[in-house]
Write a protein that holds these residues in place. Structure first.
Motif, PDB file in Angstrom:
ATOM      1  N   ARG A  11       0.838  -1.194   0.000  1.00 62.75           N
ATOM      2  CA  ARG A  11       0.000   0.000   0.000  1.00 62.75           C
ATOM      3  C   ARG A  11       0.873   1.244   0.000  1.00 62.75           C
ATOM      4  O   ARG A  11       2.034   1.193   0.391  1.00 62.75           O
ATOM      5  CB  ARG A  11      -0.872   0.051   1.265  1.00 62.75           C
ATOM      6  CG  ARG A  11      -1.941  -1.001   1.325  1.00 62.75           C
ATOM      7  CD  ARG A  11      -2.488  -1.129   2.743  1.00 62.75           C
ATOM      8  NE  ARG A  11      -3.393  -2.250   2.856  1.00 62.75           N
ATOM      9  CZ  ARG A  11      -4.712  -2.173   2.603  1.00 62.75           C
ATOM     10  NH1 ARG A  11      -5.245  -1.020   2.256  1.00 62.75           N
ATOM     11  NH2 ARG A  11      -5.477  -3.232   2.719  1.00 62.75           N
ATOM     12  N   CYS A  12       0.294   2.367  -0.427  1.00 61.57           N
ATOM     13  CA  CYS A  12       0.988   3.641  -0.297  1.00 61.57           C
ATOM     14  C   CYS A  12       1.105   3.953   1.196  1.00 61.57           C
ATOM     15  O   CYS A  12       0.113   3.890   1.917  1.00 61.57           O
ATOM     16  CB  CYS A  12       0.206   4.749  -1.004  1.00 61.57           C
ATOM     17  SG  CYS A  12       0.747   6.396  -0.519  1.00 61.57           S
ATOM     18  N   PRO A  13       2.319   4.267   1.694  1.00 65.42           N
ATOM     19  CA  PRO A  13       2.472   4.534   3.126  1.00 65.42           C
ATOM     20  C   PRO A  13       1.677   5.764   3.560  1.00 65.42           C
ATOM     21  O   PRO A  13       1.341   5.895   4.740  1.00 65.42           O
ATOM     22  CB  PRO A  13       3.973   4.772   3.307  1.00 65.42           C
ATOM     23  CG  PRO A  13       4.587   4.745   1.964  1.00 65.42           C
ATOM     24  CD  PRO A  13       3.562   4.334   0.946  1.00 65.42           C
ATOM     25  N   ASN A  14       1.342   6.660   2.625  1.00 60.36           N
ATOM     26  CA  ASN A  14       0.624   7.879   2.987  1.00 60.36           C
ATOM     27  C   ASN A  14      -0.896   7.690   2.946  1.00 60.36           C
ATOM     28  O   ASN A  14      -1.578   7.837   3.949  1.00 60.36           O
ATOM     29  CB  ASN A  14       1.049   9.027   2.069  1.00 60.36           C
ATOM     30  CG  ASN A  14       0.405  10.338   2.466  1.00 60.36           C
ATOM     31  OD1 ASN A  14       0.449  10.716   3.643  1.00 60.36           O
ATOM     32  ND2 ASN A  14      -0.203  11.014   1.516  1.00 60.36           N
ATOM     33  N   CYS A  15      -1.443   7.343   1.769  1.00 59.54           N
ATOM     34  CA  CYS A  15      -2.909   7.282   1.639  1.00 59.54           C
ATOM     35  C   CYS A  15      -3.459   5.874   1.811  1.00 59.54           C
ATOM     36  O   CYS A  15      -4.670   5.671   1.767  1.00 59.54           O
ATOM     37  CB  CYS A  15      -3.350   7.869   0.295  1.00 59.54           C
ATOM     38  SG  CYS A  15      -2.822   6.880  -1.133  1.00 59.54           S
ATOM     39  N   LYS A  16      -2.564   4.881   1.998  1.00 59.22           N
ATOM     40  CA  LYS A  16      -2.952   3.476   2.241  1.00 59.22           C
ATOM     41  C   LYS A  16      -3.678   2.816   1.065  1.00 59.22           C
ATOM     42  O   LYS A  16      -4.257   1.751   1.221  1.00 59.22           O
ATOM     43  CB  LYS A  16      -3.833   3.341   3.510  1.00 59.22           C
ATOM     44  CG  LYS A  16      -3.332   4.086   4.731  1.00 59.22           C
ATOM     45  CD  LYS A  16      -2.127   3.404   5.363  1.00 59.22           C
ATOM     46  CE  LYS A  16      -1.695   4.163   6.608  1.00 59.22           C
ATOM     47  NZ  LYS A  16      -0.271   4.397   6.649  1.00 59.22           N
ATOM     48  N   LYS A  42       5.909  10.332  -7.602  1.00 60.05           N
ATOM     49  CA  LYS A  42       4.742  10.662  -6.767  1.00 60.05           C
ATOM     50  C   LYS A  42       3.749   9.508  -6.746  1.00 60.05           C
ATOM     51  O   LYS A  42       3.643   8.761  -7.709  1.00 60.05           O
ATOM     52  CB  LYS A  42       4.039  11.908  -7.324  1.00 60.05           C
ATOM     53  CG  LYS A  42       4.766  13.193  -7.029  1.00 60.05           C
ATOM     54  CD  LYS A  42       3.953  14.373  -7.541  1.00 60.05           C
ATOM     55  CE  LYS A  42       4.840  15.570  -7.818  1.00 60.05           C
ATOM     56  NZ  LYS A  42       4.450  16.258  -9.048  1.00 60.05           N
ATOM     57  N   CYS A  43       3.005   9.396  -5.646  1.00 59.31           N
ATOM     58  CA  CYS A  43       1.962   8.374  -5.558  1.00 59.31           C
ATOM     59  C   CYS A  43       0.874   8.672  -6.589  1.00 59.31           C
ATOM     60  O   CYS A  43       0.445   9.817  -6.729  1.00 59.31           O
ATOM     61  CB  CYS A  43       1.363   8.345  -4.154  1.00 59.31           C
ATOM     62  SG  CYS A  43      -0.106   7.319  -4.029  1.00 59.31           S
ATOM     63  N   ARG A  44       0.397   7.628  -7.312  1.00 66.92           N
ATOM     64  CA  ARG A  44      -0.618   7.781  -8.345  1.00 66.92           C
ATOM     65  C   ARG A  44      -1.950   8.285  -7.755  1.00 66.92           C
ATOM     66  O   ARG A  44      -2.725   8.956  -8.423  1.00 66.92           O
ATOM     67  CB  ARG A  44      -0.845   6.418  -9.018  1.00 66.92           C
ATOM     68  CG  ARG A  44      -1.789   6.427 -10.214  1.00 66.92           C
ATOM     69  CD  ARG A  44      -2.193   5.006 -10.578  1.00 66.92           C
ATOM     70  NE  ARG A  44      -1.043   4.172 -10.942  1.00 66.92           N
ATOM     71  CZ  ARG A  44      -0.475   4.162 -12.161  1.00 66.92           C
ATOM     72  NH1 ARG A  44      -0.947   4.930 -13.107  1.00 66.92           N
ATOM     73  NH2 ARG A  44       0.539   3.377 -12.410  1.00 66.92           N
ATOM     74  N   TYR A  45      -2.187   7.964  -6.480  1.00 67.50           N
ATOM     75  CA  TYR A  45      -3.510   8.214  -5.898  1.00 67.50           C
ATOM     76  C   TYR A  45      -3.563   9.502  -5.081  1.00 67.50           C
ATOM     77  O   TYR A  45      -4.553  10.212  -5.109  1.00 67.50           O
ATOM     78  CB  TYR A  45      -3.923   7.002  -5.056  1.00 67.50           C
ATOM     79  CG  TYR A  45      -3.724   5.718  -5.819  1.00 67.50           C
ATOM     80  CD1 TYR A  45      -4.632   5.331  -6.804  1.00 67.50           C
ATOM     81  CD2 TYR A  45      -2.585   4.927  -5.614  1.00 67.50           C
ATOM     82  CE1 TYR A  45      -4.430   4.178  -7.546  1.00 67.50           C
ATOM     83  CE2 TYR A  45      -2.378   3.773  -6.353  1.00 67.50           C
ATOM     84  CZ  TYR A  45      -3.298   3.399  -7.321  1.00 67.50           C
ATOM     85  OH  TYR A  45      -3.082   2.265  -8.061  1.00 67.50           O
ATOM     86  N   CYS A  46      -2.492   9.794  -4.320  1.00 62.83           N
ATOM     87  CA  CYS A  46      -2.556  10.978  -3.446  1.00 62.83           C
ATOM     88  C   CYS A  46      -1.493  12.020  -3.802  1.00 62.83           C
ATOM     89  O   CYS A  46      -1.408  13.054  -3.159  1.00 62.83           O
ATOM     90  CB  CYS A  46      -2.413  10.572  -1.973  1.00 62.83           C
ATOM     91  SG  CYS A  46      -0.780   9.956  -1.551  1.00 62.83           S
ATOM     92  N   GLN A  47      -0.664  11.734  -4.806  1.00 66.92           N
ATOM     93  CA  GLN A  47       0.363  12.677  -5.275  1.00 66.92           C
ATOM     94  C   GLN A  47       1.481  12.951  -4.279  1.00 66.92           C
ATOM     95  O   GLN A  47       2.308  13.821  -4.499  1.00 66.92           O
ATOM     96  CB  GLN A  47      -0.253  14.038  -5.694  1.00 66.92           C
ATOM     97  CG  GLN A  47      -1.420  13.955  -6.657  1.00 66.92           C
ATOM     98  CD  GLN A  47      -1.033  13.267  -7.948  1.00 66.92           C
ATOM     99  OE1 GLN A  47       0.042  13.488  -8.477  1.00 66.92           O
ATOM    100  NE2 GLN A  47      -1.893  12.389  -8.439  1.00 66.92           N
TER     101      GLN A  47
HETATM  102 ZN    ZN Z   1      -0.700   7.643  -1.820  1.00 65.99          ZN
END
Ligand code: ZN
Length: 258
Positions: A39-44, A64-69
């Motif tokens: 999972r993304c460590p930021n937005c999970k 950058k994360c695809r989902y939360c940037q």
């Molecule tokens: Zn993310």
């Protein structure tokens, strides 16, 4: 023909590097290594297969994360590239030497370098060497020596104990400032891997490189004299140098002075 092998080994190294990133992350969060999906460590958000290509995903997503940037740490592609490069180096080194048991040697040093990368990153970030990793490495190295090279088993065990004792003495004399118990355990592992006299050479390289970098950081005013610089990565640098060039350096030194 060798080039095809090298490309395969490089890609294999990238995949193992990607796994090492997971290991480092799970060590930090104390999750089990084989748990659920990444999972993304930021937005999970659960990462899709498109996000999991070593290096390439990082480049295409522009870090950058695809989902939360949120920015992804440069540590991820760096660990992958370092693992892949060292795998290629190890493979070509043992392939050209064609020693006895060169397949076992290659697999063993793939394991050693993976452990070293995890320890270096973890020590740089948290100033601690994880026990789980170092104990696993010590057990596997002892078994490897015992099974494949039992003629050197006691030399290496003795070197491990001497290195451990040496670091322990420094820790006691300096009252634990600068070096910690993790460094002593790493010293034990270095002795097991290198044996005598290479372990001495590795500690020498570690001290010299550690002093140079420490001085540079103090002069550059990035660190105060009292502040912490983890010693683990320097010990590992010395060990890697000794694995590849140690015997040559020792031979060169004795030719020069004796
Ligand atoms: Zn993310």
């Amino acid at each position: 023909m060798l080039y095809i092998y090298l490309i395969i080994i490089f890609i294999f190294g990238l995949l193992i590097g990607s796994f090492l990133n997971v290991v480092i992350f799970r060590l930090e969060t104390e999750e089990k290594i084989v748990n659920d999906r990444s999972r993304c460590p930021n937005c999970k958000h659960i990462l899709s297969w498109k996000d999991l290509f070593p290096v390439l995903s990082y480049v295409f997503l522009k870090g950058k994360c695809r989902y939360c940037q949120k920015k992804i740490s440069i540590q991820y592609p760096l660990v992958e590239l370092m693992t892949a490069s060292f795998f290629v180096l190890i493979f070509s080194y043992f392939f050209s030497v064609t020693e006895k048991y060169f397949v076992a040697n290659i697999i063993f040093y793939f394991f050693v370098i993976s452990v070293f990368i995890v320890i270096s990153v973890y020590d740089l970030r948290h100033y601690i060497i994880p026990d789980k990793v170092i104990y696993t490495a010590i057990i596997i190295t002892a078994l490897f020596n015992f099974i494949f090279f039992n003629s050197i088993f006691f030399n290496h065990l003795f070197s491990a104990i001497v290195a451990f004792g040496f670091f322990l003495t420094i820790i006691i004399l300096t009252k634990g400032q600068g070096m910690g118990g993790g460094d002593a355990k790493l010293g034990f592992l270095m002795g097991l891997i290198l044996g005598w006299p290479l372990v001495f050479l590795a500690i020498f390289f570690a001290s010299v490189s550690g002093s140079i970098v420490g001085m540079a950081l103090i002069i550059g005013k990035k660190k105060k004299i009292k502040s912490m610089i983890p010693f683990g990565p320097f010990l590992i640098f010395g060990t890697v140098l000794s694995i590849f060039y140690g015997e040559e350096i020792v031979r060169w030194y004795f030719d020069l002075f004796l």
